[in-house]
Design a protein around this motif. Structure first.
Motif, PDB file in Angstrom:
ATOM      1  N   LEU A  91       0.805  -1.112   0.080  1.00  0.00           N
ATOM      2  CA  LEU A  91       0.025  -0.067   0.003  1.00  0.00           C
ATOM      3  C   LEU A  91       0.678   1.367   0.032  1.00  0.00           C
ATOM      4  CD1 LEU A  91      -3.017  -0.866   2.508  1.00  0.00           C
ATOM      5  CD2 LEU A  91      -3.002  -0.708   0.031  1.00  0.00           C
ATOM      6  N   GLU A  92       1.814   1.210   0.733  1.00  0.00           N
ATOM      7  CA  GLU A  92       2.828   2.459   0.734  1.00  0.00           C
ATOM      8  C   GLU A  92       3.473   2.698  -0.543  1.00  0.00           C
ATOM      9  OE1 GLU A  92       5.520   2.099   4.196  1.00  0.00           O
ATOM     10  OE2 GLU A  92       3.787   2.630   5.595  1.00  0.00           O
ATOM     11  N   ASN A  93       3.629   1.614  -1.288  1.00  0.00           N
ATOM     12  CA  ASN A  93       4.408   1.591  -2.577  1.00  0.00           C
ATOM     13  C   ASN A  93       3.162   1.644  -3.745  1.00  0.00           C
ATOM     14  OD1 ASN A  93       7.479   1.605  -1.804  1.00  0.00           O
ATOM     15  ND2 ASN A  93       6.502   0.092  -0.450  1.00  0.00           N
ATOM     16  N   ASP A  94       2.066   1.735  -3.519  1.00  0.00           N
ATOM     17  CA  ASP A  94       1.068   1.926  -4.563  1.00  0.00           C
ATOM     18  C   ASP A  94       1.096   0.706  -5.463  1.00  0.00           C
ATOM     19  OD1 ASP A  94       0.176   4.283  -3.915  1.00  0.00           O
ATOM     20  OD2 ASP A  94       1.772   5.359  -4.872  1.00  0.00           O
ATOM     21  N   LEU A  95       1.390  -0.551  -4.756  1.00  0.00           N
ATOM     22  CA  LEU A  95       1.452  -1.675  -5.895  1.00  0.00           C
ATOM     23  C   LEU A  95       0.206  -2.548  -5.666  1.00  0.00           C
ATOM     24  CD1 LEU A  95       4.979  -2.970  -4.155  1.00  0.00           C
ATOM     25  CD2 LEU A  95       4.618  -1.906  -6.611  1.00  0.00           C
ATOM     26  N   VAL A  96      -0.976  -2.237  -5.017  1.00  0.00           N
ATOM     27  CA  VAL A  96      -2.082  -2.732  -5.256  1.00  0.00           C
ATOM     28  C   VAL A  96      -3.224  -2.097  -5.971  1.00  0.00           C
ATOM     29  CG1 VAL A  96      -4.029  -3.595  -3.774  1.00  0.00           C
ATOM     30  CG2 VAL A  96      -1.800  -3.297  -2.739  1.00  0.00           C
ATOM     31  N   ASP A  97      -3.595  -2.638  -6.937  1.00  0.00           N
ATOM     32  CA  ASP A  97      -4.758  -2.130  -8.065  1.00  0.00           C
ATOM     33  C   ASP A  97      -5.709  -1.971  -7.217  1.00  0.00           C
ATOM     34  OD1 ASP A  97      -6.105  -1.233 -10.186  1.00  0.00           O
ATOM     35  OD2 ASP A  97      -5.827  -2.994 -11.264  1.00  0.00           O
ATOM     36  N   LEU A  98      -6.546  -1.010  -7.048  1.00  0.00           N
ATOM     37  CA  LEU A  98      -7.988  -0.667  -6.478  1.00  0.00           C
ATOM     38  C   LEU A  98      -8.817  -0.299  -7.452  1.00  0.00           C
ATOM     39  CD1 LEU A  98      -6.510   0.981  -3.097  1.00  0.00           C
ATOM     40  CD2 LEU A  98      -7.135  -1.493  -3.472  1.00  0.00           C
ATOM     41  N   THR A  99      -8.566  -0.202  -8.691  1.00  0.00           N
ATOM     42  CA  THR A  99      -9.479   0.671  -9.805  1.00  0.00           C
ATOM     43  C   THR A  99      -9.452  -0.284 -10.938  1.00  0.00           C
ATOM     44  OG1 THR A  99      -7.451   1.683 -10.771  1.00  0.00           O
ATOM     45  CG2 THR A  99      -8.394   2.865  -8.824  1.00  0.00           C
ATOM     46  N   GLU A 100      -9.348  -1.460 -11.021  1.00  0.00           N
ATOM     47  CA  GLU A 100      -9.455  -2.466 -12.055  1.00  0.00           C
ATOM     48  C   GLU A 100      -8.971  -1.993 -13.193  1.00  0.00           C
ATOM     49  OE1 GLU A 100     -13.505  -4.658 -12.475  1.00  0.00           O
ATOM     50  OE2 GLU A 100     -14.107  -2.717 -11.439  1.00  0.00           O
ATOM     51  N   VAL A 201      -6.765 -17.546  12.184  1.00  0.00           N
ATOM     52  CA  VAL A 201      -5.901 -16.792  10.939  1.00  0.00           C
ATOM     53  C   VAL A 201      -6.751 -16.058   9.954  1.00  0.00           C
ATOM     54  CG1 VAL A 201      -4.361 -17.487   8.900  1.00  0.00           C
ATOM     55  CG2 VAL A 201      -4.127 -18.661  11.086  1.00  0.00           C
ATOM     56  N   TYR A 202      -8.003 -16.486   9.793  1.00  0.00           N
ATOM     57  CA  TYR A 202      -8.850 -16.133   8.859  1.00  0.00           C
ATOM     58  C   TYR A 202      -9.262 -14.711   9.650  1.00  0.00           C
ATOM     59  CZ  TYR A 202     -13.156 -14.790   6.544  1.00  0.00           C
ATOM     60  OH  TYR A 202     -14.027 -13.956   5.759  1.00  0.00           O
ATOM     61  N   GLN A 203      -9.407 -14.518  10.667  1.00  0.00           N
ATOM     62  CA  GLN A 203      -9.958 -13.372  11.189  1.00  0.00           C
ATOM     63  C   GLN A 203      -9.154 -12.411  11.317  1.00  0.00           C
ATOM     64  OE1 GLN A 203     -13.635 -13.121  11.716  1.00  0.00           O
ATOM     65  NE2 GLN A 203     -12.932 -11.044  11.889  1.00  0.00           N
ATOM     66  N   LEU A 204      -7.918 -12.733  11.511  1.00  0.00           N
ATOM     67  CA  LEU A 204      -6.756 -11.614  11.708  1.00  0.00           C
ATOM     68  C   LEU A 204      -6.618 -11.123  10.172  1.00  0.00           C
ATOM     69  CD1 LEU A 204      -4.142 -13.472  13.780  1.00  0.00           C
ATOM     70  CD2 LEU A 204      -5.358 -11.309  14.431  1.00  0.00           C
ATOM     71  N   THR A 205      -6.500 -11.685   9.389  1.00  0.00           N
ATOM     72  CA  THR A 205      -6.425 -11.415   7.846  1.00  0.00           C
ATOM     73  C   THR A 205      -7.860 -10.692   7.627  1.00  0.00           C
ATOM     74  OG1 THR A 205      -5.303 -13.446   7.405  1.00  0.00           O
ATOM     75  CG2 THR A 205      -6.107 -12.106   5.538  1.00  0.00           C
ATOM     76  N   GLN A 206      -8.956 -11.063   7.840  1.00  0.00           N
ATOM     77  CA  GLN A 206     -10.208 -10.210   7.508  1.00  0.00           C
ATOM     78  C   GLN A 206     -10.073  -8.845   8.131  1.00  0.00           C
ATOM     79  OE1 GLN A 206     -12.531 -11.131   5.391  1.00  0.00           O
ATOM     80  NE2 GLN A 206     -14.189 -10.031   5.948  1.00  0.00           N
ATOM     81  N   ASP A 207      -9.695  -8.656   9.202  1.00  0.00           N
ATOM     82  CA  ASP A 207      -9.618  -7.503  10.046  1.00  0.00           C
ATOM     83  C   ASP A 207      -8.533  -6.588   9.668  1.00  0.00           C
ATOM     84  OD1 ASP A 207     -11.722  -8.394  11.977  1.00  0.00           O
ATOM     85  OD2 ASP A 207     -10.318  -8.919  13.582  1.00  0.00           O
ATOM     86  N   LEU A 208      -7.450  -7.157   9.295  1.00  0.00           N
ATOM     87  CA  LEU A 208      -6.331  -6.374   8.435  1.00  0.00           C
ATOM     88  C   LEU A 208      -6.809  -5.817   6.979  1.00  0.00           C
ATOM     89  CD1 LEU A 208      -3.295  -5.301   8.371  1.00  0.00           C
ATOM     90  CD2 LEU A 208      -2.856  -7.481   7.195  1.00  0.00           C
ATOM     91  N   TYR A 209      -7.437  -6.554   6.328  1.00  0.00           N
ATOM     92  CA  TYR A 209      -7.972  -6.127   4.966  1.00  0.00           C
ATOM     93  C   TYR A 209      -9.137  -5.105   5.154  1.00  0.00           C
ATOM     94  CZ  TYR A 209      -5.091  -9.209   1.994  1.00  0.00           C
ATOM     95  OH  TYR A 209      -3.904  -9.569   1.027  1.00  0.00           O
ATOM     96  N   SER A 210     -10.074  -5.333   6.181  1.00  0.00           N
ATOM     97  CA  SER A 210     -11.143  -4.455   6.475  1.00  0.00           C
ATOM     98  C   SER A 210     -10.498  -3.076   6.892  1.00  0.00           C
ATOM     99  CB  SER A 210     -11.767  -5.001   7.468  1.00  0.00           C
ATOM    100  OG  SER A 210     -13.054  -4.115   7.766  1.00  0.00           O
ATOM    101  N   LYS A 211      -9.520  -3.282   7.902  1.00  0.00           N
ATOM    102  CA  LYS A 211      -8.992  -1.825   8.342  1.00  0.00           C
ATOM    103  C   LYS A 211      -8.360  -1.019   7.223  1.00  0.00           C
ATOM    104  CE  LYS A 211      -5.160  -0.372  11.158  1.00  0.00           C
ATOM    105  NZ  LYS A 211      -4.019  -0.670  12.140  1.00  0.00           N
ATOM    106  N   HIS A 212      -7.830  -1.641   5.974  1.00  0.00           N
ATOM    107  CA  HIS A 212      -7.143  -1.103   4.894  1.00  0.00           C
ATOM    108  C   HIS A 212      -8.215  -0.983   3.965  1.00  0.00           C
ATOM    109  CE1 HIS A 212      -3.158  -0.352   6.898  1.00  0.00           C
ATOM    110  NE2 HIS A 212      -3.395  -1.642   7.354  1.00  0.00           N
ATOM    111  N   ASN A 213      -9.368  -1.152   3.720  1.00  0.00           N
ATOM    112  CA  ASN A 213     -10.551  -1.194   2.713  1.00  0.00           C
ATOM    113  C   ASN A 213      -9.867  -2.044   1.493  1.00  0.00           C
ATOM    114  OD1 ASN A 213     -12.354   0.538   4.552  1.00  0.00           O
ATOM    115  ND2 ASN A 213     -10.820   1.964   4.036  1.00  0.00           N
TER     116      ASN A 213
END
Length: 218
Positions: A91-100, A201-213
């Motif tokens: 996320l800090e290096n803009d390596l995630v495509d959020l716009t398709e 493991v699932y919930q920790l990942t879910q919470d992390l992804y949710s936090k960062h939208n």
């Protein structure tokens, strides 16, 4: 060669897979990617041992596993030590495509999200197997679990094909045999202890992804 295959199958136990997932979580509640990938390798092996029914899920998971391995072995591998460090770095290096725009179709965040969704399906399905009886239909249990998880992200044709494939699933006892843990009662007891580990493991990942939208990365 055939003897080697038989010997390898005899060594396999799904308990070892769940033990690996237990090693995923650090004291700081971060999820280690090496152990996560190792756990998924075992789950792919489990799915493949049930025949072609889960082929499409197992094949997709195997390809995602390889992508994550490549990141860990790459020049920035240290940034992919945990899911938390990966999300921060990408996320800090803009390596995630959020716009398709498909700029980064195989980012670590996107790739792991697909494994994350599939893990939820398996968690739901195995929990239904654990609490069911031999008379309950595995096809119904699997379909219900799929509809609550992976189906939410699959197009109609895949959902349709999946529903038809699930109709051919073997009985509950066959699943327990493939797990190679022991008697049905022993399998049920093992799942009762192991599934909360997967859930964490699932919930920790879910919470992390949710936090960062980033739960809806295209």
């Amino acid at each position: 060669m055939a003897d080697a295959v038989v010997s390898e199958n005899q060594k396999f136990s799904i308990k070892e897979v769940f033990d690996t997932f237990q090693l995923c979580v650090t004291e700081n509640k971060e999820v280690k990617i090496d152990q996560y990938v190792a756990g998924w390798r075992g789950l792919v092996r489990f799915l493949n041992s049930l025949g072609t029914v889960f082929y499409f899920i197992a094949k997709d998971a195997a390809s995602k596993i390889q992508i994550m391995v490549n990141y860990r072995n790459g020049e920035n591998g240290a940034q992919y030590a945990t899911i938390q460090s990966m999300v921060k770095y990408e996320l800090e290096n803009d390596l995630v495509d959020l716009t398709e725009k498909a700029s980064f179709p195989e980012s670590g965040c996107r790739t792991l999200l697909r494994l994350h969704r599939a893990l939820h399906w398996l968690e739901l399905f195995l929990e239904r197997l654990r609490t069911s009886t031999e008379d309950d239909k595995t096809s119904v249990m699997c379909s219900e679990s799929y509809n609550e998880s992976l189906a939410l992200f699959h197009p109609y044709m895949i959902r349709k094909a999946s529903g038809l494939a699930f109709c051919t699933l073997p009985r509950r006892y066959t699943f327990f045999e493939v797990m190679n843990v022991g008697t049905p009662d022993q399998v049920v007891a093992m799942l009762g202890e192991a599934l909360p580990l997967v859930s964490e493991v699932y919930q920790l990942t879910q919470d992390l992804y949710s936090k960062h939208n980033i739960l809806d990365i295209p």
